[in-house]
Design an enzyme around this catalytic site. Sequence first.
Site, PDB file in Angstrom:
ATOM      1  N   GLU A 257       0.876  -1.174   0.000  1.00  0.00           N
ATOM      2  CA  GLU A 257       0.000   0.000   0.000  1.00  0.00           C
ATOM      3  C   GLU A 257       0.911   1.220   0.000  1.00  0.00           C
ATOM      4  OE1 GLU A 257      -2.095   2.899   2.846  1.00  0.00           O
ATOM      5  OE2 GLU A 257      -2.559   0.841   3.469  1.00  0.00           O
ATOM      6  N   CYS A 294      -3.016   7.984   4.341  1.00  0.00           N
ATOM      7  CA  CYS A 294      -2.805   7.530   2.968  1.00  0.00           C
ATOM      8  C   CYS A 294      -4.057   7.696   2.129  1.00  0.00           C
ATOM      9  CB  CYS A 294      -2.357   6.067   2.967  1.00  0.00           C
ATOM     10  SG  CYS A 294      -3.461   4.952   3.851  1.00  0.00           S
TER      11      CYS A 294
END
Length: 523
Positions: A257, A294
């Site tokens: 990720e 994020c």
Amino acid sequence: MTELLPNFVHGAWVTGTGAGTPLVDPVTGAELVRVSSAGLDLPRAFAFAREQGGAALRAMTFGQRAERLAAIAKLLQSHREAYGAIALADSGTTAADTAVDVDGGIYTLGQYARWGAKLGDAKALLDGGATPMSKDGVFQSQHLLVPTRGVALFINAFNFPSWGLWEKAAPALLAGVPVIVKPATATAWLTQRMVADVVASGLLPEGALSVICGSSAGLLDQLQPFDVLSFTGSAQTAELIRSHPAVVRHSVRVNIEADSLNSALLMPGASDEAQALFVREVVREMTVKSGQKCTAIRRALVPQDRYESIGAAIAAKLAGITTGDPRDASVRMGALVSREQFDAVQAGIVELATQARVLFDGRRQPLVGADPAVSACLAPTLLACDDPDGSDLVHRVEVFGPVATLMPYRDLAHAQALIARGEGSLVCSLYGDTDGEHASALAACATELAACHGRVHIVSPSVATTQTGHGNVMPQSLHGGPGRAGGGEELGGLRALGFYLRRAAVQADGAVIQSLGALPLTV
């Protein structure tokens, strides 16, 4: 010198050698604790986790492992006050931001405990149904899912020391795979404390959960063919991980990720109510966790005729955000995680400003209870890119902090093309209405954007009070994204177990297939 936090490996607490790396309060600059992974016997640590922790977890059923997750969630809840104090000191977060991290982790554990309980006494799972492979139907093929015989190594980011651990560990432990977590050094204290509490409780068998704080040097060298690796962090580090000799040689399963230029899109013809929801969400995503998420909104797209007015509306709301020491009750946004991160965000703003105007400059805003010469506190900054077609930085550079860029679009096709220039993101949110043809327009837009996102979050007045938020990662939905977002997948209900389970086809007489004793994996 401050305390050196021990690591938990091969069933023992081991303090690293050397002076260690200091963890500091990002508001005051005061040293809190130190961490070091130097001198650890990493081969022994990994072997113990695989052999002792893995065997003990696999001996349990899915239901039994789910019971342990539920008990861990209760245990962590009982220590929540201590976790809040650590987060305040080490991450500089407000109480609300700490809740996102700590409560989010506990909630995720609870969800996987509930889902896992439904799998009962099974030790393996069925992937689909049996398929006949002979004319008489007796010889059949059945795909079976079983726990991998390795260890799950987590290398986590600094922004979520609690949730970042448990959103990965919950499905891993439920699947029957032992965990070794290497938290980001700057905020490792909270992760280490949570692991310490779980270890002290005896809720997990020895070797099921280990923590290594400090440098990651040597960790990837220990990976073997049945191990799995999950990484959250920068695209540059992800590239190094994918090309590491041990990963390549052993075909180690990797989940990444990485950074992401997430977008928010106000639909054409959106009502004033939908527009207000858009403005509110952009402000919230810029300020929650000081923009260090994020999933935070980095690019906000609006119709050309609303560009100036929406920019003014967002700036007005940002002017009401008090930034500084979260120990002061009036502060709504705390610090960035470190002075190093503070400098990186400042440099990022300067870079983006070469292709965008500054509508609201957080660098000029006063701080509450924080020394600007010492602290990592920085108020939010909103930029406006008048020519998003002719600009590349706004679609390429992510400033990981309280920064977003507003940009205009001509029509929906233009907006979708601009969003796609992010080359893959974790999430895009759409803001519009659901009356008449508007619902169909939202559905069509979501379908178009789904190919370059892990999640499409649609907000309308009808769900204004129930929607979970653009940036909130819920365990029921997929977390990940294609392209520069890393190409990984986490969560999504029981889908997350797939990363930790090995799929094999069993070909046999139907009587053998029926005797496998496995349950279907229902997502």
